[in-house]
Design a protein around this motif. Sequence first.
Motif, PDB file in Angstrom:
ATOM      1  N   ALA A 241       1.118  13.315   5.290  1.00 35.84           N
ATOM      2  CA  ALA A 241       2.096  12.244   5.456  1.00 35.84           C
ATOM      3  C   ALA A 241       2.011  11.241   4.317  1.00 35.84           C
ATOM      4  N   HIS A 242       3.126  10.573   4.066  1.00 38.59           N
ATOM      5  CA  HIS A 242       3.205   9.488   3.092  1.00 38.59           C
ATOM      6  C   HIS A 242       3.663   8.224   3.814  1.00 38.59           C
ATOM      7  N   GLU A 243       3.117   7.084   3.380  1.00 41.01           N
ATOM      8  CA  GLU A 243       3.488   5.815   4.008  1.00 41.01           C
ATOM      9  C   GLU A 243       3.502   4.710   2.953  1.00 41.01           C
ATOM     10  N   ALA A 244       4.437   3.782   3.112  1.00 43.41           N
ATOM     11  CA  ALA A 244       4.454   2.543   2.339  1.00 43.41           C
ATOM     12  C   ALA A 244       4.356   1.385   3.319  1.00 43.41           C
ATOM     13  N   TYR A 245       3.437   0.442   3.037  1.00 44.66           N
ATOM     14  CA  TYR A 245       3.243  -0.708   3.937  1.00 44.66           C
ATOM     15  C   TYR A 245       3.182  -1.961   3.081  1.00 44.66           C
ATOM     16  N   ALA A 246       4.137  -2.874   3.301  1.00 43.43           N
ATOM     17  CA  ALA A 246       4.234  -4.103   2.514  1.00 43.43           C
ATOM     18  C   ALA A 246       3.946  -5.321   3.375  1.00 43.43           C
ATOM     19  N   VAL A 247       3.236  -6.293   2.797  1.00 46.90           N
ATOM     20  CA  VAL A 247       2.886  -7.545   3.467  1.00 46.90           C
ATOM     21  C   VAL A 247       3.237  -8.704   2.541  1.00 46.90           C
ATOM     22  N   TYR A 248       3.853  -9.751   3.099  1.00 43.05           N
ATOM     23  CA  TYR A 248       4.093 -10.978   2.342  1.00 43.05           C
ATOM     24  C   TYR A 248       3.679 -12.169   3.202  1.00 43.05           C
ATOM     25  N   ARG A 249       2.963 -13.135   2.596  1.00 42.94           N
ATOM     26  CA  ARG A 249       2.577 -14.367   3.278  1.00 42.94           C
ATOM     27  C   ARG A 249       2.817 -15.551   2.327  1.00 42.94           C
ATOM     28  N   HIS A 250       3.419 -16.587   2.872  1.00 41.48           N
ATOM     29  CA  HIS A 250       3.571 -17.845   2.145  1.00 41.48           C
ATOM     30  C   HIS A 250       2.858 -18.928   2.945  1.00 41.48           C
ATOM     31  N   THR A 251       1.944 -19.650   2.303  1.00 44.47           N
ATOM     32  CA  THR A 251       1.234 -20.747   2.958  1.00 44.47           C
ATOM     33  C   THR A 251       1.609 -22.056   2.300  1.00 44.47           C
ATOM     34  N   LEU A 252       2.200 -22.945   3.095  1.00 44.55           N
ATOM     35  CA  LEU A 252       2.584 -24.271   2.643  1.00 44.55           C
ATOM     36  C   LEU A 252       1.433 -25.226   2.953  1.00 44.55           C
ATOM     37  N   ASP A 253       0.871 -25.847   1.924  1.00 44.22           N
ATOM     38  CA  ASP A 253      -0.268 -26.755   2.066  1.00 44.22           C
ATOM     39  C   ASP A 253       0.257 -28.125   2.492  1.00 44.22           C
TER      40      ASP A 253
ATOM     41  N   ASP B  54       0.843  -1.195   0.000  1.00 42.37           N
ATOM     42  CA  ASP B  54       0.000   0.000   0.000  1.00 42.37           C
ATOM     43  C   ASP B  54       0.875   1.241   0.000  1.00 42.37           C
ATOM     44  N   PHE B  55       0.494   2.220  -0.815  1.00 40.98           N
ATOM     45  CA  PHE B  55       1.093   3.551  -0.758  1.00 40.98           C
ATOM     46  C   PHE B  55      -0.003   4.501  -0.278  1.00 40.98           C
ATOM     47  N   LEU B  56       0.137   4.999   0.949  1.00 39.63           N
ATOM     48  CA  LEU B  56      -0.914   5.776   1.605  1.00 39.63           C
ATOM     49  C   LEU B  56      -0.523   7.250   1.626  1.00 39.63           C
ATOM     50  N   MET B  57      -1.439   8.106   1.175  1.00 46.00           N
ATOM     51  CA  MET B  57      -1.199   9.542   1.100  1.00 46.00           C
ATOM     52  C   MET B  57      -2.286  10.278   1.863  1.00 46.00           C
ATOM     53  N   SER B  58      -1.896  10.906   2.970  1.00 42.14           N
ATOM     54  CA  SER B  58      -2.837  11.605   3.844  1.00 42.14           C
ATOM     55  C   SER B  58      -3.001  13.051   3.431  1.00 42.14           C
TER      56      SER B  58
END
Length: 286
Positions: free
Chosen positions: A91-103, A73-77
């Motif tokens: 304000a400006h913000e960058a928020y990164a998420v990563y998920r790996h799911t092993l079945d 996400d690139f968030l601009m207030s």
Amino acid sequence: MKPLPFKRTAILALLAAGACTAAQAADWSDTSLSYRYGTKFAEPFNNQDISKSIVNLSNVSGYKYGTNFFSVDFLMSDDKDPSSVGAKTGAHEAYAVYRHTLDLGKVTGANYAFGPVRGMGITAGFDVNSKTDAGYNSKKRMLVAGPTLMMDVPGFLNISLLALWESNAPYNGYTNTAIDRYRYKTHPMLTAAWGIPIGTAIPLSFEGYANFIGTKGKDEFGGDTAKETNIDMQLMYDVGAAMGSGKNVFKVGLEYQYWKNKFGNSDHNNPGATAKTPMIRVEYHF
């Protein structure tokens, strides 16, 4: 430099292995670019409604043994959440998420289905953010890992119980003081993520996530942290499918986020710590 504890080393190894395997042998992949806007965002210790524009880039992919999800996400207030002390810009913000799911079923060949559960997995990942604002200037780093139940529903519904290893190294713009990276107590999160089609006559889908996060001990200023509830859900209309030009290409919809005790800040005498934010959302998949 101190060596990483074993648990965090193991998580990083799982993430690296999953990312490399998926990159070499992805069976399917979906990338999307979206925009959302709302005028009722909130930030702790700020009693004003904040308008934000958020641009998101996401990718989800599947391979022989599981799935990968990445989102930034690139968030601009607006100036109600100023970029610095006395600034007229937001304000400006960058928020990164990563998920790996092993079945686990795909890895072992065993059947883990029972009742409403179609399978079981192990999820690991990370969150990283950087925000430039007047007060806190967050620099969050977080590793997550734990078991996942994959529910037997149309679309998908995954429920995970994750351990969180979180730290931050904020900078206070009002006092011009920096805080060395501070590690919170390891704490739990019960989380769900879903994408469920609704009906067939109208191409609607119900999508989102819900995070219920335990307390993380003392904050970097010595105060107690609070339990968090963060629910973000959207009802999306598939415009392309409705017009006969292709499914899951262009969507529009309404989104709502309820975030209580944001970032672990109690909303007692702190109205900005709980947000109730309606948004509009547009999304393009390619």
